[in-house]
Write a protein that holds these residues in place. Sequence first.
Motif, short mmCIF file in Angstrom:
data_model
loop_
_atom_site.label_atom_id
_atom_site.label_comp_id
_atom_site.label_asym_id
_atom_site.label_seq_id
_atom_site.Cartn_x
_atom_site.Cartn_y
_atom_site.Cartn_z
N GLU A 67 2.31 1.69 -3.46
CA GLU A 67 1.24 2.13 -4.38
C GLU A 67 0.92 3.61 -4.16
O GLU A 67 0.77 4.36 -5.13
N PHE A 68 0.82 4.03 -2.91
CA PHE A 68 0.57 5.44 -2.58
C PHE A 68 1.67 6.32 -3.17
O PHE A 68 1.40 7.36 -3.79
N HIS A 69 2.91 5.92 -2.99
CA HIS A 69 4.06 6.67 -3.51
C HIS A 69 3.99 6.76 -5.04
O HIS A 69 4.13 7.85 -5.61
N SER A 70 3.73 5.64 -5.68
CA SER A 70 3.70 5.60 -7.15
C SER A 70 2.53 6.38 -7.73
O SER A 70 2.69 7.13 -8.70
N GLN A 71 1.34 6.21 -7.16
CA GLN A 71 0.16 6.90 -7.67
C GLN A 71 0.32 8.42 -7.59
O GLN A 71 -0.22 9.15 -8.42
N ASN A 72 1.03 8.89 -6.59
CA ASN A 72 1.21 10.33 -6.41
C ASN A 72 2.47 10.87 -7.07
O ASN A 72 2.73 12.06 -7.03
N ASN A 73 3.25 9.96 -7.67
CA ASN A 73 4.46 10.34 -8.39
C ASN A 73 5.39 11.21 -7.53
O ASN A 73 5.91 12.23 -7.99
N ASN B 109 0.83 -1.21 0.00
CA ASN B 109 0.00 0.00 0.00
C ASN B 109 0.86 1.25 0.00
O ASN B 109 0.54 2.25 -0.66
#
Length: 123
Positions: A16-22, A13
């Motif tokens: 994913e949070f890091h990646s989704q927010n770039n 999670n």
Amino acid sequence: MNGDLIADVNFANMIEFHSQNNFYATMGVYSYLHEVPYGCVEVRNNRLAGLGRKPIIEKTVNSGIYILSAQAASAIPRNIYFPITTLFEDALKKNLICGTYAIEKEWFDIGAPQQLRQARGEL
């Protein structure tokens, strides 16, 4: 992740949070509570202005858990001591966007013997 931690973190999670927010980099953070073990007083001009109970202070602290973008990882110098917090300080100076991810379950810093005993439930 720092090596002196016990933490219940869903890393999938967090990634994913890091990646989704770039984000350039993401720092895991934890809401730390500290109860002052004494009654507190308010003083103005050497006069007692108020009395208070044992307050609980809440601060958001660096949990020692990080996710880095490839760009951030490449900014870490090789063969020298480089505190990870320097990476975040440099990013802020350069207006690079860093995220924070709340660690909401158990988190213990066990870097000192007393902290380890507390995490083990010995205190």
